[in-house]
Write an enzyme that holds these catalytic residues in place. Structure first.
Site, short mmCIF file in Angstrom:
data_model
loop_
_atom_site.label_atom_id
_atom_site.label_comp_id
_atom_site.label_asym_id
_atom_site.label_seq_id
_atom_site.Cartn_x
_atom_site.Cartn_y
_atom_site.Cartn_z
N ARG A 44 0.83 -1.21 0.00
CA ARG A 44 0.00 0.00 0.00
C ARG A 44 0.86 1.25 0.00
O ARG A 44 1.86 1.33 0.70
CB ARG A 44 -0.92 0.00 1.23
CG ARG A 44 -1.89 -1.16 1.19
CD ARG A 44 -2.91 -1.13 2.30
NE ARG A 44 -3.72 -2.33 2.23
CZ ARG A 44 -4.69 -2.64 3.09
NH1 ARG A 44 -4.96 -1.82 4.08
NH2 ARG A 44 -5.37 -3.75 2.95
N ARG A 54 2.12 0.55 10.33
CA ARG A 54 1.75 1.02 8.99
C ARG A 54 2.93 0.90 8.05
O ARG A 54 3.84 1.72 8.07
CB ARG A 54 1.27 2.48 9.09
CG ARG A 54 0.48 2.97 7.90
CD ARG A 54 -0.09 4.35 8.15
NE ARG A 54 -1.07 4.35 9.24
CZ ARG A 54 -2.37 4.08 9.09
NH1 ARG A 54 -2.85 3.82 7.89
NH2 ARG A 54 -3.17 4.07 10.13
N ARG A 73 0.51 -6.76 12.38
CA ARG A 73 -0.13 -6.18 13.57
C ARG A 73 -0.35 -7.23 14.65
O ARG A 73 -0.34 -6.91 15.84
CB ARG A 73 -1.45 -5.50 13.18
CG ARG A 73 -1.20 -4.26 12.35
CD ARG A 73 -2.44 -3.42 12.15
NE ARG A 73 -2.11 -2.22 11.37
CZ ARG A 73 -2.97 -1.26 11.08
NH1 ARG A 73 -4.24 -1.35 11.48
NH2 ARG A 73 -2.60 -0.20 10.38
N GLU A 87 -6.94 -1.43 15.04
CA GLU A 87 -7.53 -2.32 14.04
C GLU A 87 -6.55 -3.43 13.64
O GLU A 87 -5.39 -3.19 13.34
CB GLU A 87 -7.88 -1.50 12.79
CG GLU A 87 -8.47 -2.37 11.70
CD GLU A 87 -8.70 -1.59 10.40
OE1 GLU A 87 -8.80 -0.36 10.46
OE2 GLU A 87 -8.78 -2.24 9.34
N SER A 96 -10.65 -6.38 9.40
CA SER A 96 -11.84 -5.69 8.93
C SER A 96 -12.65 -6.70 8.13
O SER A 96 -12.14 -7.27 7.17
CB SER A 96 -11.41 -4.52 8.04
OG SER A 96 -12.49 -3.68 7.78
#
Length: 421
Positions: A260, A275, A389, A347, A350
């Site tokens: 990303r 991130r 994560r 988070e 999802s």
RNA sequence: GGAGAGGUGGCCGAGCCGGUCGAAGGCAGCCGCCUGCUAAGCGGUUGUGGGGGUAAAACCUCACCCAGGGUUCGAAUCCCUGCCUCUCCGCCA
């Protein structure tokens, strides 16, 4: 994408949906294009019909060796006329398509209405955040003490927002990946290992394109996109297919690296592993019948939760509100894991039901036993889980006063040790 | 990278010196008939999408023979471009 007919017949519903999602689009213009398109389409089809009938007549005359020059003369130019109409129709279609590709999915009735993440609704919590008798460290400090992640060298090799795990850090990452895949497959998800470079069509199929180009890495020549999630290649497995009712539901799980750009997140999470431009993730993907999809979303979310439960990591489940939900989703639950180093939930998964939104774009249909025609399937996916994560969560939740990290029970057979020191 | 072959309906496979081809034939599937049962046999039937039509059907119509263009009154059939598959050679994790 929504169906053109659905939009023109449910204009008020679409309007409300856009409002709830804080977005606006020129609906009236769309309706105008649609109307015009259908008028011209009819005109073009009538001409085609004429062409078919007369050409057949000419054929008959010719085989009987009779003169057809008069009819041929009459038909000259008809094809050009059709071509002209087709061109106009094509432009109108382009306009309506452009419009439809930018219309987000309609949120389910059960989704809380709200403007941003502050109005998301916590659904449940699991596990108690551990009480520390010392000040818990951030994971970036832990990995430095244990010497299991390199940031500076990763920056040298690639750049900012890359990392290099090593030793038991690398092994923990691999163990998590295996643990998750094995757990998921034991629940009926079929393991797949797909391409991680994909073409434009696939990106369109799942909704990353055309709207979110700036979030993707692209290879120019020949053109490929790096996947931001396994959702893309795995959902596209069945693009342009008609599935049998008896084959549904289909469950897949896949490990892939994800890439990303993280454009526009310059200030956020600059330290640590939260991130990254490249990270590992195990994904869950489902293809189901429309009437089952919301119940399948609950099950899928539970499957992702089970991973956290087996790792004994405290988490909470959050229902995203209309303003915070992704473009393609009709309903989304986020799983947020407790991070002692940050004293907050972050988070880690999802889980979304996309209803027929992706299926329509990607043209994934199924045929009911004994019924005519086809219907679009419903697609769902969720992280099960984001590995980077999860690694962060394990390190922070299992850290000890002396800087070591206890290995969660379920990972010990895979890691071969009881603690990282 | 070099040299060839090819992509047709659920599958196999004709057609490819342009016309009546949504496409022969076979297999599979479905519905009948026949048979004590099974097998064989006989008859019929079986794609997808769009537009119109209907209470819903029926029905009418357009498109689809890998994809996109072109030639033509008319293209599965001719021409161009792209994609994919296969075989041989070379190279390579």
């Amino acid at each position: 994408m929504l169906d053109a007919r659905f939009v023109r017949e449910n204009i008020d519903l679409v309007k409300k949906s856009l409002g709830d999602r804080n977005s606006t689009l020129p609906l009236e213009e769309f309706l105008g294009f649609e109307e015009q398109r259908r008028i011209l389409l009819k005109e073009a089809e009538e001409l085609r019909n004429k062409r078919n009938v007369v050409s057949e007549e000419i054929g008959k005359l010719k085989t009987r060796k009779q003169d057809a020059s008069k009819l041929i003369e009459e038909m000259k130019g008809v094809s050009d006329k059709i071509r002209e109409l087709d061109e106009k129709i094509r432009i109108l279609e382009e306009n309506t398509n452009e419009f439809l590709l930018n219309v987000p999915n309609i949120p389910d009735k059960t989704v809380p209405v709200g403007k941003d993440e502050t109005e998301n609704v916590e659904v449940r919590r699991w596990g108690e955040p551990r009480q520390f008798d010392f000040e818990p460290l951030n994971h970036w400090d832990i990995v430095e003490i244990l010497d299991i992640v390199e940031f500076e060298r990763a920056a040298k090799i690639a750049g900012a927002r890359f990392s290099l795990t090593k030793g038991y850090g690398a092994k923990l990452e691999r163990s998590l990946m295996n643990f998750m895949l094995d757990l998921n497959t034991s629940k009926g998800y079929k393991e797949v290992f797909p391409p991680i470079l994909v073409n434009r069509e696939s990106m369109k199929g799942t909704g990353q394109l055309p709207k979110f180009e700036m979030e993707l890495f692209r290879i120019a020549d020949p053109e490929f996109y790096l996947i931001p999630t396994a959702e893309v290649p795995v959902t596209n497995i069945h693009r342009n297919e008609i599935l049998n009712e008896k084959d549904l539901p289909i469950y897949y799980t896949a490990y892939t690296p994800c890439f990303r750009r993280e454009a526009g997140s310059y200030g956020k999470d600059v330290r640590g592993l939260i991130r990254q431009h490249q990270f590992n993730k195990v994904e869950l993907v489902k293809f189901v019948k429309p009437e089952d999809s919301f119940q399948e979303l609950e099950a899928l979310t539970n499957n992702a939760e089970d991973i956290l439960q087996k790792l004994e990591l405290p988490y909470r489940v959050v229902a995203l509100c209309t303003g915070d939900m992704g473009f393609s989703a009709a309903k989304t639950y986020d799983l947020e894991v407790w991070l002692p180093g940050q004293q907050r939930y972050r988070e880690i998964s999802s889980c979304s039901n996309f209803t027929d939104f992706q299926a329509r774009r990607a043209n994934i249909r199924f045929k009911r036993e004994g019924k005519k025609g086809t219907e679009f399937v419903h697609t769902l996916n969720g992280s099960g889980l984001a590995i980077g994560r999860t690694l962060v969560a394990v390190l922070e939740n299992y850290q000890q006063k002396d800087g070591s990290v206890v290995v969660p029970d379920v990972l010990r057979p895979l890691m071969g040790i009881e603690a990282i020191k």
